[in-house]
Enzyme design. Structure first.
Site, PDB file in Angstrom:
ATOM      1  N   TRP A  98      -0.859   0.491  11.092  1.00  0.00           N
ATOM      2  CA  TRP A  98      -0.577  -0.112   9.790  1.00  0.00           C
ATOM      3  C   TRP A  98      -0.504  -1.633   9.874  1.00  0.00           C
ATOM      4  CZ3 TRP A  98      -1.991   2.414   5.857  1.00  0.00           C
ATOM      5  CH2 TRP A  98      -1.911   3.817   5.864  1.00  0.00           C
ATOM      6  N   ASP A 170       6.912  -4.589   6.561  1.00  0.00           N
ATOM      7  CA  ASP A 170       6.461  -3.360   5.906  1.00  0.00           C
ATOM      8  C   ASP A 170       7.392  -2.263   6.412  1.00  0.00           C
ATOM      9  OD1 ASP A 170       5.297  -0.991   5.168  1.00  0.00           O
ATOM     10  OD2 ASP A 170       3.318  -1.410   6.027  1.00  0.00           O
ATOM     11  N   LYS A 194       7.750   7.994   1.105  1.00  0.00           N
ATOM     12  CA  LYS A 194       8.372   8.604   2.287  1.00  0.00           C
ATOM     13  C   LYS A 194       9.831   8.943   1.982  1.00  0.00           C
ATOM     14  CE  LYS A 194       4.694   7.311   4.663  1.00  0.00           C
ATOM     15  NZ  LYS A 194       3.431   7.099   4.025  1.00  0.00           N
TER      16      LYS A 194
HETATM   17  N1  PMP Z   1       2.379   0.982   5.570  1.00  0.00           N
HETATM   18  C1  PMP Z   1       2.938   2.037   6.188  1.00  0.00           C
HETATM   19  C2  PMP Z   1       3.935   1.801   7.274  1.00  0.00           C
HETATM   20  C3  PMP Z   1       2.583   3.336   5.815  1.00  0.00           C
HETATM   21  O1  PMP Z   1       3.127   4.384   6.434  1.00  0.00           O
HETATM   22  C4  PMP Z   1       1.642   3.505   4.778  1.00  0.00           C
HETATM   23  C5  PMP Z   1       1.243   4.876   4.282  1.00  0.00           C
HETATM   24  N2  PMP Z   1       1.433   5.940   5.075  1.00  0.00           N
HETATM   25  C6  PMP Z   1       1.087   2.387   4.184  1.00  0.00           C
HETATM   26  C7  PMP Z   1       1.485   1.136   4.589  1.00  0.00           C
HETATM   27  C8  PMP Z   1       0.076   2.503   3.085  1.00  0.00           C
HETATM   28  O2  PMP Z   1       0.728   2.940   1.964  1.00  0.00           O
HETATM   29  P1  PMP Z   1       0.016   3.380   0.626  1.00  0.00           P
HETATM   30  O3  PMP Z   1      -0.792   4.588   0.944  1.00  0.00           O
HETATM   31  O4  PMP Z   1       1.176   3.630  -0.283  1.00  0.00           O
HETATM   32  O5  PMP Z   1      -0.804   2.226   0.183  1.00  0.00           O
END
Ligand code: PMP
Length: 358
Positions: A98, A170, A194
């Protein structure tokens, strides 16, 4: 999602009762976002989150859309101005998939720089080795890497490293699972899906002094300053998501708050990692100093048996244990709503599988 919250939402689906229990005559999805009823929902969600997470008064709590991924663009759009004349630099600490994505996306709006990168995404590079730029617009990290299972158990003190840039985190996949040290953070963002509520809502907590740094090209609906000024209502906010997150905040308060939640999360994670480490069949490759309490990737030493394990797990009511497609193997998500009994059922199944089928 906690079952209690889903039951409450189901009971209120057609007719939301206000704080005094009076019928509103409509469900949350049917409300005008500017009406009194939704105003109450929004205000309570903000107040409850501030109190739960001890968010200081000089931080704004914003409800946005676009998910965690959109923030990879929205953050540089908001922090790399106000002038667009010279491209700002931003530092990225990459500890998993991520944060690697965050760095890539930011490149469209600023000059991103990899300040540190962990080996195979299994540890956190020593702070002393981070190469932070003087004058960077911000330093970004992902405080819990959902796929690789790497978590910052303490956030870096950038000031102590001689860096005056704001820290952006994040925290999508561990928000509300533990307290957060706001003195070390300028901005925190989290997709809701989450620990907070349904997908479609993103929570942003941003320090007041960072509101005046948006690039001229920053879209108004994604501009933190505009959202802070208009109480997250530059346009129609994700009303149902905010309502659901509000119910989760109330549930967290009833559980004893974030400190109590953290204790439960520690107990769940310790039990599972201890079972994995004691096993000859299963293993987790992450440095024990930064193993995630929320996301536990684990693997079989005989990978061909992974599918058989997943079949046994499903039969035992243990769902969604398949690992992320980029890593394979297995992954247990121990979010706030997962009770210790769920973890114990998984541990029993792992022992049974190892004894009889491996
Ligand atoms: N950052 C993290 C740490 C994530 O776990 C996720 C999704 N699993 C995201 C960003 C992306 O999130 P989204 O699908 O809501 O855009």
């Amino acid at each position: 999602m906690p079952a209690e919250v889903l039951e409450q939402a189901a009971a209120e689906m057609l007719d939301w009762p206000d704080a005094s229990g009076r019928s509103s005559g409509m469900g949350v999805m049917e409300m005008s976002h500017r009406g009194r009823a939704f105003g109450e929902i929004l205000a309570r969600a903000q107040t409850d989150f501030r109190s739960l997470m001890a968010v200081p008064e000089n931080f704004h709590i914003l409800f946005m859309q676009g998910g965690g991924a959109a923030q990879n663009a929205i953050v540089p759009l908001n922090l790399c101005g106000p002038s667009a004349d010279t491209q700002a630099k931003a530092d990225f600490v990459v500890t998993g998939g991520w944060s690697a994505k965050s760095l890539l996306e930011a490149g469209k709006y600023c000059q991103p720089h990899e300040a540190a990168r962990s080996a195979a995404f299994r540890d956190i590079p020593d702070l002393a080795t981070w190469r932070l730029h003087h004058g960077a617009a911000y330093v970004h990290l992902c405080s819990n890497e959902t796929v690789h299972g790497v978590e910052f158990h303490t956030l870096p003190d950038l000031a102590a490293l001689g860096c005056d840039a704001p820290l952006v985190i994040d925290c999508s996949s561990h928000i509300a699972s533990r307290p957060l040290d706001w003195s070390r953070v300028g901005l925190a963002y989290a997709g809701a899906q989450k620990n907070l509520g349904p997908a479609g809502l993103t929570l942003v907590v941003v320090r007041e002094d960072l509101l005046e740094r948006a690039l001229p090209a920053c879209p108004s609906v994604f501009c933190y300053r505009e959202l802070a000024r208009h109480d997250s209502m530059v346009n129609t906010p994700p009303t149902f998501g905010i309502y659901m997150a509000g119910l989760v905040f109330q549930w967290l308060l009833r559980q004893g708050g974030i400190a109590a939640m953290e204790q439960r999360n520690i107990a769940k994670a310790q039990a599972l990692y201890a079972a994995i480490d004691a096993s000859d069949l299963f293993y987790n490759p992450v440095d024990p100093a930064c193993r995630s309490r929320m996301n536990v990737p684990f693997f079989l030493r005989v990978p061909e048996r992974t599918d058989a394990f997943l079949v046994s797990a499903e039969a035992a009511g243990l769902l969604q244990l398949k690992g992320h497609k980029s890593l394979g193997g297995l992954r247990a998500s121990l979010y706030n709503a997962m009770p210790m009994e769920g973890v114990q059922t998984l541990i029993s199944l792992m022992r049974e599988f190892e004894r009889t089928q491996a």
